[in-house]
Design a protein around this motif. Structure first.
Motif, PDB file in Angstrom:
ATOM      1  N   ILE A 153     -14.795   0.221 -12.500  1.00 12.47           N
ATOM      2  CA  ILE A 153     -14.397   1.705 -11.952  1.00 12.47           C
ATOM      3  C   ILE A 153     -15.688   2.045 -10.855  1.00 12.47           C
ATOM      4  N   TYR A 154     -15.265   2.586  -9.832  1.00 16.36           N
ATOM      5  CA  TYR A 154     -16.302   3.215  -8.972  1.00 16.36           C
ATOM      6  C   TYR A 154     -16.262   4.586  -9.188  1.00 16.36           C
ATOM      7  N   THR A 155     -17.470   5.063  -9.512  1.00 17.14           N
ATOM      8  CA  THR A 155     -17.685   6.532  -9.761  1.00 17.14           C
ATOM      9  C   THR A 155     -18.764   7.122  -8.544  1.00 17.14           C
ATOM     10  N   GLU A 156     -18.762   8.334  -8.124  1.00 17.69           N
ATOM     11  CA  GLU A 156     -19.674   9.171  -7.358  1.00 17.69           C
ATOM     12  C   GLU A 156     -19.940  10.157  -7.795  1.00 17.69           C
ATOM     13  N   LYS A 157     -21.390  10.656  -8.322  1.00 16.69           N
ATOM     14  CA  LYS A 157     -21.833  11.926  -8.928  1.00 16.69           C
ATOM     15  C   LYS A 157     -20.898  11.930 -10.105  1.00 16.69           C
ATOM     16  N   ASP A 158     -20.957  10.945 -11.138  1.00 15.30           N
ATOM     17  CA  ASP A 158     -20.370  10.916 -12.488  1.00 15.30           C
ATOM     18  C   ASP A 158     -18.897  11.195 -12.430  1.00 15.30           C
ATOM     19  N   ARG A 159     -18.070  11.095 -11.217  1.00 10.40           N
ATOM     20  CA  ARG A 159     -16.798  11.126 -11.287  1.00 10.40           C
ATOM     21  C   ARG A 159     -16.180   9.923 -10.840  1.00 10.40           C
ATOM     22  N   GLU A 160     -14.904   9.489 -11.371  1.00  6.19           N
ATOM     23  CA  GLU A 160     -14.421   8.427 -11.104  1.00  6.19           C
ATOM     24  C   GLU A 160     -13.497   8.670  -9.959  1.00  6.19           C
ATOM     25  N   LYS A 161     -13.839   7.585  -9.062  1.00  8.07           N
ATOM     26  CA  LYS A 161     -13.141   7.560  -7.535  1.00  8.07           C
ATOM     27  C   LYS A 161     -12.014   6.671  -7.444  1.00  8.07           C
ATOM     28  N   ASP A 180      -8.778  10.612  -6.346  1.00  5.70           N
ATOM     29  CA  ASP A 180      -8.757  11.965  -5.681  1.00  5.70           C
ATOM     30  C   ASP A 180      -7.654  12.067  -4.540  1.00  5.70           C
ATOM     31  N   TYR A 181      -7.049  11.012  -4.158  1.00  3.26           N
ATOM     32  CA  TYR A 181      -5.975  11.046  -3.261  1.00  3.26           C
ATOM     33  C   TYR A 181      -4.818  10.074  -3.631  1.00  3.26           C
ATOM     34  N   LYS A 182      -3.542  10.338  -3.218  1.00  6.77           N
ATOM     35  CA  LYS A 182      -2.471   9.653  -3.249  1.00  6.77           C
ATOM     36  C   LYS A 182      -2.431   8.414  -2.374  1.00  6.77           C
ATOM     37  N   ILE A 183      -3.666   7.509  -2.768  1.00  7.54           N
ATOM     38  CA  ILE A 183      -3.511   6.368  -2.146  1.00  7.54           C
ATOM     39  C   ILE A 183      -3.822   5.083  -3.307  1.00  7.54           C
ATOM     40  N   SER A 184      -2.820   4.074  -3.133  1.00 10.96           N
ATOM     41  CA  SER A 184      -2.940   2.830  -4.098  1.00 10.96           C
ATOM     42  C   SER A 184      -2.533   1.818  -3.149  1.00 10.96           C
ATOM     43  N   ILE A 185      -3.344   0.822  -3.798  1.00  7.27           N
ATOM     44  CA  ILE A 185      -3.160  -0.582  -2.988  1.00  7.27           C
ATOM     45  C   ILE A 185      -2.807  -1.669  -4.072  1.00  7.27           C
ATOM     46  N   ARG A 186      -1.679  -2.484  -3.776  1.00  7.19           N
ATOM     47  CA  ARG A 186      -1.166  -3.660  -4.864  1.00  7.19           C
ATOM     48  C   ARG A 186      -1.435  -4.726  -4.121  1.00  7.19           C
ATOM     49  N   LEU A 187      -2.079  -5.786  -4.595  1.00  5.76           N
ATOM     50  CA  LEU A 187      -2.082  -7.131  -3.967  1.00  5.76           C
ATOM     51  C   LEU A 187      -1.657  -8.122  -5.026  1.00  5.76           C
ATOM     52  N   MET A 202       0.980  -1.232   0.131  1.00  4.75           N
ATOM     53  CA  MET A 202       0.007  -0.174  -0.160  1.00  4.75           C
ATOM     54  C   MET A 202       0.922   1.263  -0.137  1.00  4.75           C
ATOM     55  N   ASP A 203       0.376   2.147  -0.607  1.00  4.60           N
ATOM     56  CA  ASP A 203       1.187   3.528  -0.886  1.00  4.60           C
ATOM     57  C   ASP A 203       0.112   4.425  -0.226  1.00  4.60           C
ATOM     58  N   ILE A 204       0.191   5.014   0.960  1.00  6.50           N
ATOM     59  CA  ILE A 204      -0.553   6.087   1.450  1.00  6.50           C
ATOM     60  C   ILE A 204       0.105   7.237   1.700  1.00  6.50           C
ATOM     61  N   TYR A 205      -0.119   8.337   0.685  1.00 11.39           N
ATOM     62  CA  TYR A 205       0.426   9.578   0.627  1.00 11.39           C
ATOM     63  C   TYR A 205       2.164   9.425   0.764  1.00 11.39           C
ATOM     64  N   SER A 206       2.373   8.489  -0.132  1.00 15.27           N
ATOM     65  CA  SER A 206       3.780   8.303  -0.373  1.00 15.27           C
ATOM     66  C   SER A 206       4.319   7.717   0.801  1.00 15.27           C
TER      67      SER A 206
END
Length: 156
Positions: free
Chosen positions: A112-120, A142-149, A1-5
């Motif tokens: 792809i998960y979206t909310e209010k027609d914006r990709e999240k 929207d955030y600097k978060i990625s998870i690789r499994l 996981m990368d959470i805010y670098s």
């Protein structure tokens, strides 16, 4: 996981429990438990978390990401196609999920998960079989978060 670098690596264990819930535990590379929680469609319980990860924002991201990742059913409201994929739209209130199935292999390749027609969040899957993903990547838009499994495999 990368959470805010800030990278966090280890072993993730997900076990299906009674009543459709899942027990999720992340241990460090050395075997120390980092976080352990139980999650279902409606409930979430933190069983253990190390103090460095015990932040409301981190817990909420993990809760929401794993709830979406472990979602069992996607009622389809529309279907589309492009040259590579069959695309199904599942909608629940403001939330929309676009499920991309590879035309050649007929396996789920991306959600792809979206909310209010914006990709999240972009969930990408690598798999050789229909029942199990060899790799999963979650990328927040929207955030600097990625998870690789990645699946642990035996080498001979």
């Amino acid at each position: 996981m990368d959470i805010y670098s800030n990278p966090i690596s280890g072993i993730l264990i997900i076990k299906k429990t009674e009543g459709g819930a899942h027990r999720v535990a992340l241990a460090s590379d050395f075997g120390n438990k980092l976080i352990d929680f139980t999650i279902s469609d409606t409930d979430f319980k933190v069983n253990y978390v190390v103090p460095d990860l015990d932040r409301k924002i981190v817990i909420n991201f993990l809760k929401n990401d794993f709830r979406r990742l472990l979602k069992k059913q996607y009622p389809v409201s529309q279907a589309f196609e492009n040259p590579q994929s069959r695309i199904y739209l599942s909608q629940s209130g403001r939330e929309k999920y676009y499920l991309f199935f590879d035309k050649e292999t007929e396996m789920l390749r991306q959600i792809i998960y979206t909310e209010k027609d914006r990709e999240k969040i972009d969930f990408s899957f690598g798999a050789k079989k229909h029942i199990f993903a060899d790799s999963i990547q979650l990328q927040h838009r929207d955030y600097k978060i990625s998870i690789r499994l990645f699946q642990i495999t035996e080498t001979e």
